[in-house]
Design a protein around this motif. Structure first.
Motif, short mmCIF file in Angstrom:
data_model
loop_
_atom_site.label_atom_id
_atom_site.label_comp_id
_atom_site.label_asym_id
_atom_site.label_seq_id
_atom_site.Cartn_x
_atom_site.Cartn_y
_atom_site.Cartn_z
N THR A 1 3.71 45.01 -55.31
CA THR A 1 2.76 43.93 -55.11
C THR A 1 2.91 43.39 -53.70
N ALA A 2 1.86 42.80 -53.21
CA ALA A 2 1.91 42.23 -51.86
C ALA A 2 1.89 40.73 -51.92
N MET A 12 -11.85 29.92 -65.31
CA MET A 12 -11.09 31.17 -65.21
C MET A 12 -10.80 31.47 -63.74
N TRP A 13 -9.57 31.96 -63.49
CA TRP A 13 -9.25 32.42 -62.13
C TRP A 13 -10.16 33.58 -61.80
N THR A 14 -10.76 33.57 -60.67
CA THR A 14 -11.56 34.71 -60.23
C THR A 14 -11.23 34.99 -58.77
N PRO A 15 -10.79 36.21 -58.47
CA PRO A 15 -10.52 36.52 -57.07
C PRO A 15 -11.82 36.55 -56.28
N PRO A 70 -7.98 41.21 -52.75
CA PRO A 70 -7.64 40.12 -53.67
C PRO A 70 -7.69 40.55 -55.13
N THR A 71 -6.63 40.21 -55.85
CA THR A 71 -6.56 40.42 -57.29
C THR A 71 -6.32 39.06 -57.93
N SER A 72 -6.30 39.01 -59.24
CA SER A 72 -6.01 37.74 -59.91
C SER A 72 -4.64 37.21 -59.50
N ASP A 73 -3.64 38.11 -59.46
CA ASP A 73 -2.28 37.69 -59.09
C ASP A 73 -2.21 37.19 -57.66
N SER A 74 -2.82 37.92 -56.72
CA SER A 74 -2.75 37.49 -55.33
C SER A 74 -3.55 36.20 -55.11
N SER A 75 -4.65 36.02 -55.84
CA SER A 75 -5.43 34.78 -55.73
C SER A 75 -4.64 33.59 -56.23
#
Length: 139
Positions: free
Chosen positions: A138-139, A81-84, A101-106
């Motif tokens: 979003t960044a 699983m993706w984990t920031p 860090p979020t899931s999307d930014s990671s």
């Protein structure tokens, strides 16, 4: 280290996982979450019809393949699983420049890292360029 650097051949199931990851992000990376879920549902049908369930991650309820990534440190490339990363506040806090860090930014950072690690070539043209298109806010 990559399989190429170690001069090893991965198993067929590992190649299927990596190929599924590449296909899903290649076709679904620009889609919104609802559309990604539809794409994933269709791909599940295709993989099950062709008896390649070994390529799919065991997604928890409400998750799709976009929340998982092959574990590049394992030879079999199992899904994780993706984990920031754990966010630590800087010593001098400047609110306007915070990037938590979020899931999307990671995921975005991971994909940019993959692109930047490739050699720069002229044929085919690859100049390590990356352009990210995100939703507002979003960044």
């Amino acid at each position: 280290r990559t399989a190429a650097e170690e001069n090893v051949i991965l198993g067929e199931d590992a190649y299927r996982r990596v190929l599924l990851y590449a296909i899903m992000w290649g076709f679904g990376g620009l889609l919104e979450p609802e559309e990604r879920a539809k794409l994933w549902a269709k791909f599940i049908e295709i993989l099950e019809a062709n008896k390649h369930k070994d390529a799919m991650p065991n997604c928890a309820e409400g998750y799709t393949v976009f929340e998982y990534v092959p574990d590049w440190t394992e030879k079999g490339r199992p899904w994780i699983m993706w984990t920031p990363e754990q966010w630590q506040p800087p010593k001098k806090l400047q609110f306007a420049s915070l990037l938590i860090p979020t899931s999307d930014s990671s995921r975005a950072e991971h994909l940019m890292k993959i692109i930047s690690e490739h050699d720069r070539t002229r044929t085919p043209p690859s100049f390590k360029s990356t352009m990210l298109v995100c939703a507002p806010g979003t960044a």
